[in-house]
Design a protein around this motif. Sequence first.
Motif, PDB file in Angstrom:
ATOM      1  N   GLU A 133       3.989  -0.427  12.955  1.00 20.10           N
ATOM      2  CA  GLU A 133       2.682  -0.200  13.586  1.00 20.10           C
ATOM      3  C   GLU A 133       2.619   1.237  14.078  1.00 20.10           C
ATOM      4  O   GLU A 133       3.656   1.819  14.391  1.00 20.10           O
ATOM      5  CB  GLU A 133       2.505  -1.178  14.754  1.00 20.10           C
ATOM      6  CG  GLU A 133       2.443  -2.637  14.350  1.00 20.10           C
ATOM      7  CD  GLU A 133       1.176  -3.010  13.605  1.00 20.10           C
ATOM      8  OE1 GLU A 133       0.170  -2.255  13.696  1.00 20.10           O
ATOM      9  OE2 GLU A 133       1.176  -4.034  12.925  1.00 20.10           O
ATOM     10  N   PRO A 134       1.440   1.808  14.171  1.00 18.95           N
ATOM     11  CA  PRO A 134       0.160   1.179  13.886  1.00 18.95           C
ATOM     12  C   PRO A 134      -0.143   1.145  12.387  1.00 18.95           C
ATOM     13  O   PRO A 134       0.353   1.957  11.623  1.00 18.95           O
ATOM     14  CB  PRO A 134      -0.842   2.067  14.612  1.00 18.95           C
ATOM     15  CG  PRO A 134      -0.199   3.410  14.663  1.00 18.95           C
ATOM     16  CD  PRO A 134       1.287   3.158  14.731  1.00 18.95           C
ATOM     17  N   PHE A 135      -0.937   0.156  12.035  1.00 19.68           N
ATOM     18  CA  PHE A 135      -1.394  -0.028  10.664  1.00 19.68           C
ATOM     19  C   PHE A 135      -2.884  -0.278  10.696  1.00 19.68           C
ATOM     20  O   PHE A 135      -3.350  -1.171  11.404  1.00 19.68           O
ATOM     21  CB  PHE A 135      -0.673  -1.199  10.006  1.00 19.68           C
ATOM     22  CG  PHE A 135      -1.236  -1.590   8.656  1.00 19.68           C
ATOM     23  CD1 PHE A 135      -1.307  -0.674   7.626  1.00 19.68           C
ATOM     24  CD2 PHE A 135      -1.685  -2.870   8.432  1.00 19.68           C
ATOM     25  CE1 PHE A 135      -1.821  -1.035   6.380  1.00 19.68           C
ATOM     26  CE2 PHE A 135      -2.200  -3.254   7.189  1.00 19.68           C
ATOM     27  CZ  PHE A 135      -2.265  -2.317   6.174  1.00 19.68           C
ATOM     28  N   GLU A 136      -3.633   0.504   9.959  1.00 19.29           N
ATOM     29  CA  GLU A 136      -5.074   0.365   9.906  1.00 19.29           C
ATOM     30  C   GLU A 136      -5.442  -0.511   8.710  1.00 19.29           C
ATOM     31  O   GLU A 136      -5.683  -0.026   7.603  1.00 19.29           O
ATOM     32  CB  GLU A 136      -5.723   1.745   9.794  1.00 19.29           C
ATOM     33  CG  GLU A 136      -7.192   1.729  10.117  1.00 19.29           C
ATOM     34  CD  GLU A 136      -7.740   3.134  10.231  1.00 19.29           C
ATOM     35  OE1 GLU A 136      -8.726   3.414   9.516  1.00 19.29           O
ATOM     36  OE2 GLU A 136      -7.193   3.939  11.005  1.00 19.29           O
ATOM     37  N   SER A 137      -5.428  -1.823   8.930  1.00 23.29           N
ATOM     38  CA  SER A 137      -5.723  -2.743   7.827  1.00 23.29           C
ATOM     39  C   SER A 137      -7.181  -2.585   7.409  1.00 23.29           C
ATOM     40  O   SER A 137      -8.037  -2.233   8.208  1.00 23.29           O
ATOM     41  CB  SER A 137      -5.435  -4.184   8.245  1.00 23.29           C
ATOM     42  OG  SER A 137      -6.297  -4.570   9.283  1.00 23.29           O
ATOM     43  N   GLY A 138      -7.436  -2.829   6.168  1.00 24.28           N
ATOM     44  CA  GLY A 138      -8.793  -2.731   5.651  1.00 24.28           C
ATOM     45  C   GLY A 138      -9.150  -1.354   5.137  1.00 24.28           C
ATOM     46  O   GLY A 138     -10.175  -1.191   4.482  1.00 24.28           O
ATOM     47  N   THR A 139      -8.320  -0.348   5.400  1.00 23.68           N
ATOM     48  CA  THR A 139      -8.595   0.992   4.895  1.00 23.68           C
ATOM     49  C   THR A 139      -8.424   1.030   3.385  1.00 23.68           C
ATOM     50  O   THR A 139      -9.224   1.614   2.667  1.00 23.68           O
ATOM     51  CB  THR A 139      -7.662   2.034   5.549  1.00 23.68           C
ATOM     52  OG1 THR A 139      -7.834   1.969   6.957  1.00 23.68           O
ATOM     53  CG2 THR A 139      -7.971   3.434   5.079  1.00 23.68           C
ATOM     54  N   LYS A 140      -7.362   0.394   2.921  1.00 23.88           N
ATOM     55  CA  LYS A 140      -7.093   0.293   1.486  1.00 23.88           C
ATOM     56  C   LYS A 140      -7.105  -1.177   1.108  1.00 23.88           C
ATOM     57  O   LYS A 140      -6.535  -2.019   1.795  1.00 23.88           O
ATOM     58  CB  LYS A 140      -5.729   0.900   1.131  1.00 23.88           C
ATOM     59  CG  LYS A 140      -5.603   2.369   1.477  1.00 23.88           C
ATOM     60  CD  LYS A 140      -6.531   3.230   0.647  1.00 23.88           C
ATOM     61  CE  LYS A 140      -6.377   4.699   1.001  1.00 23.88           C
ATOM     62  NZ  LYS A 140      -7.297   5.549   0.258  1.00 23.88           N
ATOM     63  N   THR A 141      -7.760  -1.484   0.008  1.00 24.89           N
ATOM     64  CA  THR A 141      -7.859  -2.868  -0.428  1.00 24.89           C
ATOM     65  C   THR A 141      -6.611  -3.277  -1.208  1.00 24.89           C
ATOM     66  O   THR A 141      -5.855  -2.426  -1.689  1.00 24.89           O
ATOM     67  CB  THR A 141      -9.085  -3.070  -1.334  1.00 24.89           C
ATOM     68  OG1 THR A 141      -8.883  -2.321  -2.548  1.00 24.89           O
ATOM     69  CG2 THR A 141     -10.371  -2.627  -0.646  1.00 24.89           C
TER      70      THR A 141
END
Length: 163
Positions: A133-141
């Motif tokens: 973390e941190p991880f920005e989910s949804g940035t890359k599909t």
Amino acid sequence: MEQEPNSVSKELQEMYDADQEDRANWRTGTDWETVRPRDNARLKRIEELYARGLLQTPDDMYNAAMIYQHGDKPEHYLRAMELSRKAGERGHPDGKRFSALAEDRYLLSIGKAQIWGTQFSRKTADGPWRLTEPFESGTKTDAERKEIGLTDIEEKLKDLNSK
């Protein structure tokens, strides 16, 4: 005296092979006190070759990117990202995938969230692997991840924790 391109490519391949050999036992334990000086020597040499414009082929760029990825500064990871991306654009089969790994490492090193979900860590030496973390989910599909050859995050965690 300028080095011959084949000589540089051979040297880069040898450095890459040595780098990977140093990490062959990463799951069971690596003596980082021994490896770090070798990493630093390889990094110094790669920087010399890069500065002289001697990274010519996609393999040269990819091999140099791997050495930069094992550096210890954001600039090293950024250079790894740039070189591996260029290698991928020029046809190296792992260039684009490796560029995503380097991008995540770079982002984390400057205090930002990774976007591809490629960096994993453990809280303790024998603890379970987890997504760093941190991880920005949804940035890359998932489709974007798959397109460049990345493994599904859950699949990667399962693999890491099964060994």
